[in-house]
Design a protein around this motif. Structure first.
Motif, short mmCIF file in Angstrom:
data_model
loop_
_atom_site.label_atom_id
_atom_site.label_comp_id
_atom_site.label_asym_id
_atom_site.label_seq_id
_atom_site.Cartn_x
_atom_site.Cartn_y
_atom_site.Cartn_z
N LEU A 171 0.83 -1.21 0.00
CA LEU A 171 0.00 0.00 0.00
C LEU A 171 0.86 1.26 0.00
N ILE A 172 1.93 1.23 0.79
CA ILE A 172 2.82 2.39 0.89
C ILE A 172 3.56 2.61 -0.42
N ASN A 173 4.06 1.55 -1.02
CA ASN A 173 4.79 1.71 -2.28
C ASN A 173 3.87 2.09 -3.44
N GLU A 174 2.63 1.63 -3.38
CA GLU A 174 1.67 2.03 -4.39
C GLU A 174 1.40 3.53 -4.30
N HIS A 175 1.28 4.03 -3.08
CA HIS A 175 1.08 5.46 -2.87
C HIS A 175 2.29 6.26 -3.35
N ARG A 176 3.48 5.79 -3.02
CA ARG A 176 4.69 6.48 -3.45
C ARG A 176 4.79 6.49 -4.99
N LYS A 177 4.44 5.39 -5.60
CA LYS A 177 4.50 5.31 -7.06
C LYS A 177 3.58 6.35 -7.70
N GLY A 178 2.41 6.55 -7.09
CA GLY A 178 1.46 7.53 -7.61
C GLY A 178 2.00 8.95 -7.54
N LEU A 179 2.99 9.17 -6.66
CA LEU A 179 3.61 10.49 -6.53
C LEU A 179 4.92 10.59 -7.30
N GLY A 180 5.25 9.53 -8.03
CA GLY A 180 6.50 9.53 -8.79
C GLY A 180 7.72 9.24 -7.94
N LEU A 181 7.51 8.66 -6.74
CA LEU A 181 8.62 8.33 -5.84
C LEU A 181 9.04 6.87 -6.01
N SER A 182 10.29 6.59 -5.72
CA SER A 182 10.78 5.21 -5.84
C SER A 182 10.21 4.34 -4.73
N ALA A 234 1.97 2.28 14.99
CA ALA A 234 0.51 2.16 15.04
C ALA A 234 0.15 1.01 15.97
N TYR A 235 -1.01 1.10 16.58
CA TYR A 235 -1.49 -0.02 17.39
C TYR A 235 -3.00 0.04 17.48
N ASN A 236 -3.57 -1.11 17.80
CA ASN A 236 -5.02 -1.25 17.93
C ASN A 236 -5.74 -1.18 16.59
N TYR A 237 -5.04 -1.53 15.52
CA TYR A 237 -5.65 -1.70 14.20
C TYR A 237 -5.41 -3.13 13.77
N TYR A 238 -6.35 -3.69 13.01
CA TYR A 238 -6.28 -5.12 12.73
C TYR A 238 -6.16 -5.46 11.25
N THR A 239 -6.03 -4.45 10.41
CA THR A 239 -5.75 -4.69 9.00
C THR A 239 -4.71 -3.69 8.53
N ALA A 240 -3.96 -4.08 7.49
CA ALA A 240 -2.95 -3.19 6.94
C ALA A 240 -3.60 -1.92 6.38
N LYS A 241 -4.79 -2.06 5.82
CA LYS A 241 -5.48 -0.90 5.25
C LYS A 241 -5.82 0.11 6.34
N GLU A 242 -6.26 -0.36 7.50
CA GLU A 242 -6.56 0.55 8.61
C GLU A 242 -5.33 1.32 9.06
N VAL A 243 -4.20 0.61 9.15
CA VAL A 243 -2.96 1.27 9.54
C VAL A 243 -2.56 2.31 8.51
N PHE A 244 -2.60 1.92 7.24
CA PHE A 244 -2.23 2.83 6.16
C PHE A 244 -3.11 4.08 6.18
N ASN A 245 -4.41 3.90 6.30
CA ASN A 245 -5.33 5.04 6.31
C ASN A 245 -5.08 5.96 7.50
N SER A 246 -4.78 5.37 8.66
CA SER A 246 -4.52 6.20 9.84
C SER A 246 -3.24 7.00 9.67
N TRP A 247 -2.23 6.39 9.08
CA TRP A 247 -0.98 7.11 8.84
C TRP A 247 -1.17 8.22 7.81
N MET A 248 -1.94 7.96 6.79
CA MET A 248 -2.17 8.98 5.77
C MET A 248 -2.99 10.14 6.29
N ALA A 249 -3.75 9.90 7.35
CA ALA A 249 -4.55 10.97 7.94
C ALA A 249 -3.73 11.87 8.86
N SER A 250 -2.50 11.46 9.14
CA SER A 250 -1.60 12.24 9.99
C SER A 250 -0.56 12.95 9.12
N THR A 251 -0.47 14.25 9.27
CA THR A 251 0.47 15.02 8.45
C THR A 251 1.90 14.53 8.62
#
Length: 286
Positions: A171-182, A234-251
């Motif tokens: 998920l993280i690398n897919e996001h980076r790819k969308g921004l043109g990052l390695s 991160a803690y108290n999340y039970y899927t990778a998507k939940e963790v990813f979304n919570s991180w993306m919501a934090s500047t």
């Protein structure tokens, strides 16, 4: 990052006994706690209720309250009841809780018999709970103080760490790819440190959050001969998507994910209580 929760506090009641200070069976404190636990579960089983599983986090809170009462730091009371459950919510998905407190009794049988003769205590013992912790402390004058905490905690889904880690990195690398990052490359040494730190948090040996500067993880910067290093938790999340979304919501965490790094390591550990702890380390190699 902690999920919100709702606590339903049930009746909490006090009981004092007036028995001799010496325990007739000369049991150790831990043996006395175990015997109280056994007797409470025996009663629950006799009326068709499930047994209460012991929990180390709950026991720690129960013992500290008994110790505070024994040392006169707090009165014989439920003072700090809500705060105890607030702290426990950092480790458990609590839906309801209750607490019994007593003093003066000197045997497990006496304390449990006394509780069962009290409607309020009996209601808690027979309540809809699945976890418990019993803490007993002795005052300088020999008086025993008892605290039993009852908790109903939702079962947490079991996770497969390797799959969780792989999906999160994807998920993280897919996001980076969308921004043109390695893409970030997973490094075994970095991953081992991430797993180790998540394990420390899961076991209660490290505070929940980024490590201090004295944590061995910080040695990675020189060990890997890297230019820069940081980590997110991160803690108290039970899927990778939940963790990813919570991180993306934090500047701050989003900026880290989108930062100038090339190596990473993700460590996912599920505690004995089912809580999931995630550490991701980012490095910029030379």
């Amino acid at each position: 990052m902690k999920k919100k929760f709702v606590l339903i506090f049930l009746a909490s009641v006090l009981m004092s006994g007036f028995l001799p200070a010496q325990n007739e069976n000369e049991l150790s404190i831990s043996q006395l706690e175990n015997e109280v636990h056994r007797l409470v579960n025996a009663h629950r089983k006799s009326i068709g209720l499930g047994e209460l599983a012991p929990n180390s986090y709950i026991r720690k809170e129960a013992y500290q309250h008994s110790l505070n009462m024994a040392e006169g730091k707090v009165p014989f009371s439920h003072k700090g009841f809500e705060e105890r459950f607030e702290r426990l919510s950092g480790f458990l998905d609590i839906t309801s809780g209750a607490e019994n407190v007593a003093n003066g009794y000197n045997s497990a049988q006496d304390i449990v018999d006394g509780w069962l003769l009290s409607p309020g205590h009996k209601k808690n013992i027979e309540g809809d709970f699945n976890l418990t912790g019993i803490g007993i402390a002795q005052a300088p004058n020999g008086t025993y103080f008892y605290t039993q905490i009852f908790v109903k905690s939702q079962e947490r889904p079991k996770i497969v760490a390797s799959e969780f880690e792989s999906e999160l990195l994807g998920l993280i690398n897919e996001h980076r790819k969308g921004l043109g990052l390695s893409a970030l490359k997973s490094n075994d040494v970095v991953k081992a440190e991430a797993v180790n730190y998540s394990g420390q948090m899961a076991a209660g040996r490290a505070p929940i959050g980024p490590p201090g500067y004295d944590n061995p993880m910080k040695a990675l910067l020189s060990k890997m001969n890297a230019v820069a290093m940081t980590e997110i938790i991160a803690y108290n999340y039970y899927t990778a998507k939940e963790v990813f979304n919570s991180w993306m919501a934090s500047t701050r965490q989003r900026e880290t994910i989108e930062g100038s790094f090339d190596l990473t390591g993700i460590g996912v550990v599920q505690s004995a209580d089912g809580k999931v702890f995630v550490t991701q380390i980012f490095l910029l190699s030379r």
